[in-house]
Motif scaffolding. Structure first.
Motif, PDB file in Angstrom:
ATOM      1  N   GLU A  11      70.619  19.720  -5.225  1.00  0.00           N
ATOM      2  CA  GLU A  11      71.786  19.190  -5.939  1.00  0.00           C
ATOM      3  C   GLU A  11      73.067  19.981  -5.638  1.00  0.00           C
ATOM      4  O   GLU A  11      74.127  19.643  -6.154  1.00  0.00           O
ATOM      5  CB  GLU A  11      71.540  19.233  -7.461  1.00  0.00           C
ATOM      6  CG  GLU A  11      70.218  18.641  -7.911  1.00  0.00           C
ATOM      7  CD  GLU A  11      70.162  17.150  -7.724  1.00  0.00           C
ATOM      8  OE1 GLU A  11      71.176  16.485  -7.949  1.00  0.00           O
ATOM      9  OE2 GLU A  11      69.087  16.654  -7.338  1.00  0.00           O
ATOM     10  N   GLU A  65      73.727  22.585  -6.983  1.00  0.00           N
ATOM     11  CA  GLU A  65      74.130  22.944  -8.346  1.00  0.00           C
ATOM     12  C   GLU A  65      74.131  24.455  -8.530  1.00  0.00           C
ATOM     13  O   GLU A  65      73.200  25.147  -8.119  1.00  0.00           O
ATOM     14  CB  GLU A  65      73.146  22.312  -9.342  1.00  0.00           C
ATOM     15  CG  GLU A  65      73.513  22.550 -10.789  1.00  0.00           C
ATOM     16  CD  GLU A  65      72.529  21.902 -11.752  1.00  0.00           C
ATOM     17  OE1 GLU A  65      72.516  22.311 -12.918  1.00  0.00           O
ATOM     18  OE2 GLU A  65      71.770  20.993 -11.338  1.00  0.00           O
ATOM     19  N   TYR A 120      67.833  24.846 -19.459  1.00  0.00           N
ATOM     20  CA  TYR A 120      67.099  24.064 -18.450  1.00  0.00           C
ATOM     21  C   TYR A 120      65.634  23.897 -18.820  1.00  0.00           C
ATOM     22  O   TYR A 120      64.985  24.846 -19.247  1.00  0.00           O
ATOM     23  CB  TYR A 120      67.153  24.757 -17.084  1.00  0.00           C
ATOM     24  CG  TYR A 120      68.488  24.690 -16.406  1.00  0.00           C
ATOM     25  CD1 TYR A 120      68.855  23.598 -15.625  1.00  0.00           C
ATOM     26  CD2 TYR A 120      69.397  25.732 -16.534  1.00  0.00           C
ATOM     27  CE1 TYR A 120      70.086  23.542 -14.995  1.00  0.00           C
ATOM     28  CE2 TYR A 120      70.642  25.687 -15.905  1.00  0.00           C
ATOM     29  CZ  TYR A 120      70.974  24.589 -15.144  1.00  0.00           C
ATOM     30  OH  TYR A 120      72.197  24.545 -14.523  1.00  0.00           O
ATOM     31  N   GLU A 121      65.127  22.688 -18.595  1.00  0.00           N
ATOM     32  CA  GLU A 121      63.687  22.451 -18.642  1.00  0.00           C
ATOM     33  C   GLU A 121      63.180  22.526 -17.211  1.00  0.00           C
ATOM     34  O   GLU A 121      63.915  22.213 -16.271  1.00  0.00           O
ATOM     35  CB  GLU A 121      63.395  21.058 -19.202  1.00  0.00           C
ATOM     36  CG  GLU A 121      63.740  20.898 -20.661  1.00  0.00           C
ATOM     37  CD  GLU A 121      63.567  19.457 -21.117  1.00  0.00           C
ATOM     38  OE1 GLU A 121      62.627  18.783 -20.631  1.00  0.00           O
ATOM     39  OE2 GLU A 121      64.385  19.014 -21.941  1.00  0.00           O
ATOM     40  N   SER A 165      61.267  20.619 -15.530  1.00  0.00           N
ATOM     41  CA  SER A 165      61.315  19.326 -14.833  1.00  0.00           C
ATOM     42  C   SER A 165      62.738  18.932 -14.417  1.00  0.00           C
ATOM     43  O   SER A 165      62.927  18.112 -13.537  1.00  0.00           O
ATOM     44  CB  SER A 165      60.711  18.234 -15.700  1.00  0.00           C
ATOM     45  OG  SER A 165      61.443  18.149 -16.916  1.00  0.00           O
ATOM     46  N   LYS A 166      63.744  19.529 -15.059  1.00  0.00           N
ATOM     47  CA  LYS A 166      65.141  19.176 -14.772  1.00  0.00           C
ATOM     48  C   LYS A 166      65.823  20.138 -13.793  1.00  0.00           C
ATOM     49  O   LYS A 166      66.984  19.926 -13.428  1.00  0.00           O
ATOM     50  CB  LYS A 166      65.947  19.143 -16.080  1.00  0.00           C
ATOM     51  CG  LYS A 166      65.379  18.206 -17.135  1.00  0.00           C
ATOM     52  CD  LYS A 166      66.040  16.840 -17.091  1.00  0.00           C
ATOM     53  CE  LYS A 166      65.366  15.818 -17.954  1.00  0.00           C
ATOM     54  NZ  LYS A 166      65.418  16.026 -19.370  1.00  0.00           N
TER      55      LYS A 166
END
Length: 195
Positions: free
Chosen positions: A84, A86, A112-113, A115-116
């Motif tokens: 990303e 990011e 943050y999780e 999975s994300k």
């Protein structure tokens, strides 16, 4: 002579500004949360919360050889080296397992999780869930090196044995400062305690 004094003054001023910025930004960095259970003269017992980390396994147990390599891999990820592009906030401390092959870990910000999280560009980076744990910690200042790490690891072992506190063989080095920070440097050796 006057030019030398001016240049020296500018360098000194820049150094002071960088150090003040570093000290100020330390207060805003998310840290690995823990509660102090008990303080002793040389160490303390803490309970750490379960948290998510990014990690990279390194081929050697030598701090000098692998610390900058591991840091650059994980820093590359959080500074945008992911699918990303990011940027992820820096956290503290940087953790390294003290084994024959070290694992360096950065705490993932709590928002943050797993999975994300964006997928890393480097395949050597893994996400690691660390459960809550009881640990003993001893602190030291200055810049860390293999000799200091070994010295404080032995000091922590001796202090724990003196108090009759049973520990595992899971030792870690925690570094709290950026490499360019000169003042108030903080390092720790921590070990998981037996249940």
């Amino acid at each position: 002579m006057k030019i030398i004094l001016i240049v020296t003054g500018i360098i000194l001023l820049a150094f002071i500004v960088v150090q003040l910025f570093a000290m100020g930004s330390q207060n805003k960095i998310e840290t690995y949360p823990y509660k102090v259970e008990k303080k002793y003269e040389d160490f303390e017992i803490r309970t750490y919360e379960s948290r998510l980390f990014t990690s990279v396994k390194l081929p050697s147990g030598n701090y000098k050889d692998v610390s900058s390599k591991g840091f650059s891999i994980l820093a590359g990820y959080i500074f945008g080296g992911n699918e990303e592009n990011e940027k992820i906030s820096m956290t503290s401390p940087v953790s390294m397992s003290l084994e024959d092959s070290m694992t360096m870990m950065f705490l993932v910000p709590q928002k943050y999780e797993k999975s994300k999280l964006p997928k890393p560009n480097q395949s050597s980076i893994e996400f690691r869930e660390e459960p809550s744990k009881r640990m003993a910690a001893i602190s030291f200042g200055g810049w860390a090196n293999d000799k200091k790490i070994e010295e404080y690891k032995d000091k922590l072992k001796n202090a724990l044995e003196l108090e009759g506190i049973y520990y595992t063989n899971k030792f870690y080095f925690f570094g709290y400062n950026a490499p360019y920070e000169v003042f108030n440097r903080k390092n720790e050796i921590v070990v998981e305690l037996k249940k």
